[in-house]
Design a protein around this motif. Structure first.
Motif, mmCIF file in Angstrom:
data_model
loop_
_atom_site.group_PDB
_atom_site.id
_atom_site.type_symbol
_atom_site.label_atom_id
_atom_site.label_comp_id
_atom_site.label_asym_id
_atom_site.label_seq_id
_atom_site.Cartn_x
_atom_site.Cartn_y
_atom_site.Cartn_z
ATOM 1 N N GLN A 125 0.864 -1.175 0.000
ATOM 2 C CA GLN A 125 0.000 0.000 0.000
ATOM 3 C C GLN A 125 0.909 1.236 0.000
ATOM 4 O OE1 GLN A 125 -3.288 -0.184 -0.276
ATOM 5 N NE2 GLN A 125 -3.200 -2.404 -0.216
ATOM 6 N N PRO A 126 0.398 2.397 -0.468
ATOM 7 C CA PRO A 126 1.250 3.591 -0.550
ATOM 8 C C PRO A 126 1.980 3.923 0.759
ATOM 9 C CG PRO A 126 -0.829 3.983 -1.662
ATOM 10 C CD PRO A 126 -0.939 2.628 -1.025
ATOM 11 N N GLU A 127 1.283 3.835 1.899
ATOM 12 C CA GLU A 127 1.934 4.198 3.167
ATOM 13 C C GLU A 127 2.978 3.161 3.589
ATOM 14 O OE1 GLU A 127 -2.135 2.400 4.052
ATOM 15 O OE2 GLU A 127 -1.308 3.879 2.662
ATOM 16 N N GLU A 128 2.774 1.896 3.197
ATOM 17 C CA GLU A 128 3.759 0.853 3.490
ATOM 18 C C GLU A 128 5.007 1.069 2.640
ATOM 19 O OE1 GLU A 128 0.390 -2.672 4.273
ATOM 20 O OE2 GLU A 128 1.513 -2.629 2.390
ATOM 21 N N VAL A 129 4.784 1.359 1.361
ATOM 22 C CA VAL A 129 5.895 1.596 0.432
ATOM 23 C C VAL A 129 6.713 2.804 0.902
ATOM 24 C CG1 VAL A 129 6.456 2.320 -1.935
ATOM 25 C CG2 VAL A 129 4.778 0.498 -1.547
ATOM 26 N N GLU A 130 6.001 3.845 1.330
ATOM 27 C CA GLU A 130 6.673 5.063 1.814
ATOM 28 C C GLU A 130 7.518 4.763 3.056
ATOM 29 O OE1 GLU A 130 8.181 8.717 1.977
ATOM 30 O OE2 GLU A 130 7.133 7.807 0.277
ATOM 31 N N ALA A 131 7.007 3.932 3.956
ATOM 32 C CA ALA A 131 7.755 3.581 5.174
ATOM 33 C C ALA A 131 9.058 2.856 4.808
ATOM 34 C CB ALA A 131 6.898 2.710 6.095
ATOM 35 N N VAL A 132 8.979 1.903 3.867
ATOM 36 C CA VAL A 132 10.178 1.175 3.445
ATOM 37 C C VAL A 132 11.143 2.117 2.732
ATOM 38 C CG1 VAL A 132 11.083 -0.666 1.946
ATOM 39 C CG2 VAL A 132 8.991 -1.041 3.270
ATOM 40 N N ARG A 133 10.590 2.983 1.880
ATOM 41 C CA ARG A 133 11.412 3.958 1.159
ATOM 42 C C ARG A 133 12.209 4.830 2.138
ATOM 43 N NH1 ARG A 133 12.477 6.321 -3.281
ATOM 44 N NH2 ARG A 133 11.552 5.517 -5.151
ATOM 45 N N ARG A 134 11.513 5.307 3.176
ATOM 46 C CA ARG A 134 12.180 6.165 4.173
ATOM 47 C C ARG A 134 13.219 5.378 4.968
ATOM 48 N NH1 ARG A 134 8.124 9.927 6.970
ATOM 49 N NH2 ARG A 134 9.864 10.257 8.363
ATOM 50 N N ALA A 135 12.868 4.144 5.357
ATOM 51 C CA ALA A 135 13.811 3.309 6.118
ATOM 52 C C ALA A 135 15.057 3.026 5.281
ATOM 53 C CB ALA A 135 13.141 2.006 6.540
ATOM 54 N N ALA A 136 14.852 2.678 3.998
ATOM 55 C CA ALA A 136 15.988 2.401 3.106
ATOM 56 C C ALA A 136 16.832 3.659 2.938
ATOM 57 C CB ALA A 136 15.482 1.911 1.749
ATOM 58 N N GLY A 137 16.157 4.801 2.783
ATOM 59 C CA GLY A 137 16.874 6.073 2.655
ATOM 60 C C GLY A 137 17.732 6.361 3.873
ATOM 61 N N MET A 138 17.186 6.086 5.053
ATOM 62 C CA MET A 138 17.937 6.304 6.301
ATOM 63 C C MET A 138 19.185 5.417 6.319
ATOM 64 S SD MET A 138 14.679 6.406 8.900
ATOM 65 C CE MET A 138 15.561 6.543 10.463
ATOM 66 N N LEU A 139 19.013 4.135 5.954
ATOM 67 C CA LEU A 139 20.154 3.207 5.945
ATOM 68 C C LEU A 139 21.203 3.640 4.931
ATOM 69 C CD1 LEU A 139 18.286 -0.197 6.282
ATOM 70 C CD2 LEU A 139 19.938 0.741 7.911
ATOM 71 N N LEU A 140 20.738 4.042 3.734
ATOM 72 C CA LEU A 140 21.673 4.476 2.690
ATOM 73 C C LEU A 140 22.416 5.752 3.096
ATOM 74 C CD1 LEU A 140 19.465 3.744 -0.447
ATOM 75 C CD2 LEU A 140 21.565 2.534 0.199
ATOM 76 N N ASP A 141 21.756 6.569 3.929
ATOM 77 C CA ASP A 141 22.404 7.794 4.408
ATOM 78 C C ASP A 141 23.310 7.534 5.605
ATOM 79 O OD1 ASP A 141 21.216 9.315 2.450
ATOM 80 O OD2 ASP A 141 19.578 10.024 3.724
ATOM 81 N N GLY A 142 23.379 6.253 6.031
ATOM 82 C CA GLY A 142 24.306 5.905 7.103
ATOM 83 C C GLY A 142 23.713 5.878 8.498
ATOM 84 N N ALA A 143 22.398 5.966 8.621
ATOM 85 C CA ALA A 143 21.777 5.924 9.949
ATOM 86 C C ALA A 143 22.051 4.564 10.597
ATOM 87 C CB ALA A 143 20.270 6.142 9.833
ATOM 88 N N PRO A 144 22.223 4.536 11.919
ATOM 89 C CA PRO A 144 22.421 3.240 12.594
ATOM 90 C C PRO A 144 21.170 2.366 12.449
ATOM 91 C CG PRO A 144 22.666 5.089 14.135
ATOM 92 C CD PRO A 144 22.243 5.655 12.820
ATOM 93 N N HIS A 145 21.376 1.055 12.370
ATOM 94 C CA HIS A 145 20.240 0.142 12.202
ATOM 95 C C HIS A 145 19.206 0.329 13.310
ATOM 96 C CE1 HIS A 145 22.726 -1.823 9.171
ATOM 97 N NE2 HIS A 145 21.636 -2.431 8.761
ATOM 98 N N GLY A 146 19.661 0.541 14.528
ATOM 99 C CA GLY A 146 18.748 0.715 15.672
ATOM 100 C C GLY A 146 17.765 1.855 15.443
ATOM 101 N N ALA A 147 18.272 2.969 14.901
ATOM 102 C CA ALA A 147 17.407 4.134 14.652
ATOM 103 C C ALA A 147 16.370 3.802 13.579
ATOM 104 C CB ALA A 147 18.257 5.330 14.209
ATOM 105 N N VAL A 148 16.793 3.041 12.566
ATOM 106 C CA VAL A 148 15.883 2.659 11.482
ATOM 107 C C VAL A 148 14.814 1.705 12.014
ATOM 108 C CG1 VAL A 148 15.722 1.557 9.213
ATOM 109 C CG2 VAL A 148 17.662 3.040 9.740
ATOM 110 N N TYR A 149 15.231 0.763 12.879
ATOM 111 C CA TYR A 149 14.262 -0.168 13.465
ATOM 112 C C TYR A 149 13.241 0.598 14.308
ATOM 113 C CZ TYR A 149 17.682 -3.779 12.138
ATOM 114 O OH TYR A 149 18.543 -4.586 11.443
#
Length: 179
Positions: A136-160
């Protein structure tokens, strides 16, 4: 008529056992597929409901990017379901960086990717240099943001933590006031 390119090693999955998957897509999406297994080029011709036919390129591309035919066909079950692709090549400097970032997105024993799926409700596949999302759009957006955070170097804990918050928001209904 539309054309989608499918990687060589995914053509077999797209065609399926004795052409079964191809026929399934053709009947459900009301299209005709012309698959050139040499080049990986797939011509998609709508033969039924044009609106249903519009989903076919996403189904073909989703299978080409590593999704199972069942998951890709789920795009037809609900008009809000969507397929999104993040090109990791655009987010990385070189091959080593791509490998490292894919490792961050997949996580140890696939745990990060699994958590993205579990907590967002979306289906997530990392294949080649792309991260594919179906949901669903909001699910896709959540994954997109989480992936973006990881790609930007955010710690896994913060993404979780972010995914946990999103999960709680999504499971108790949409709340516009929080981010």
């Amino acid at each position: 008529m539309q054309h989608v390119k499918v990687p060589q090693d995914r053509i077999g999955v797209l065609i399926g056992d004795g052409g079964e998957t191809m026929r399934e897509i053709e009947s459900q999406a009301e299209v005709r597929l012309d698959i050139d297994s040499e080049s990986g080029s797939v011509a998609i011709d709508s033969v039924g409901d044009p609106v249903t036919g519009l989903v076919a390129p996403d189904i073909v591309q989703a299978i080409g990017r590593g999704f199972s035919p069942e998951t890709a066909l789920s795009l037809l079950n609900d008009e809000m379901r969507m397929f999104d692709l993040i090109d990791l090549d655009e987010q990385t400097r070189n091959k080593n960086d791509l490998q490292r970032q894919k490792g961050r997105l997949i996580g140890e024993n696939g745990r990060t990717r699994e958590l993205m799926e579990e907590l967002s409700g979306a289906d997530v596949v990392i294949y080649g240099s792309t991260l594919g999302i179906i949901g669903q759009p909001e699910e896709v957006e959540a994954v997109r943001r989480a992936a973006g955070m990881l790609l930007d170097g955010a710690p896994h804990g913060a993404v979780y933590s972010f995914l946990e918050r999103k999960h709680n928001e999504l499971s108790r209904g949409f709340d516009i006031s929080s981010d």
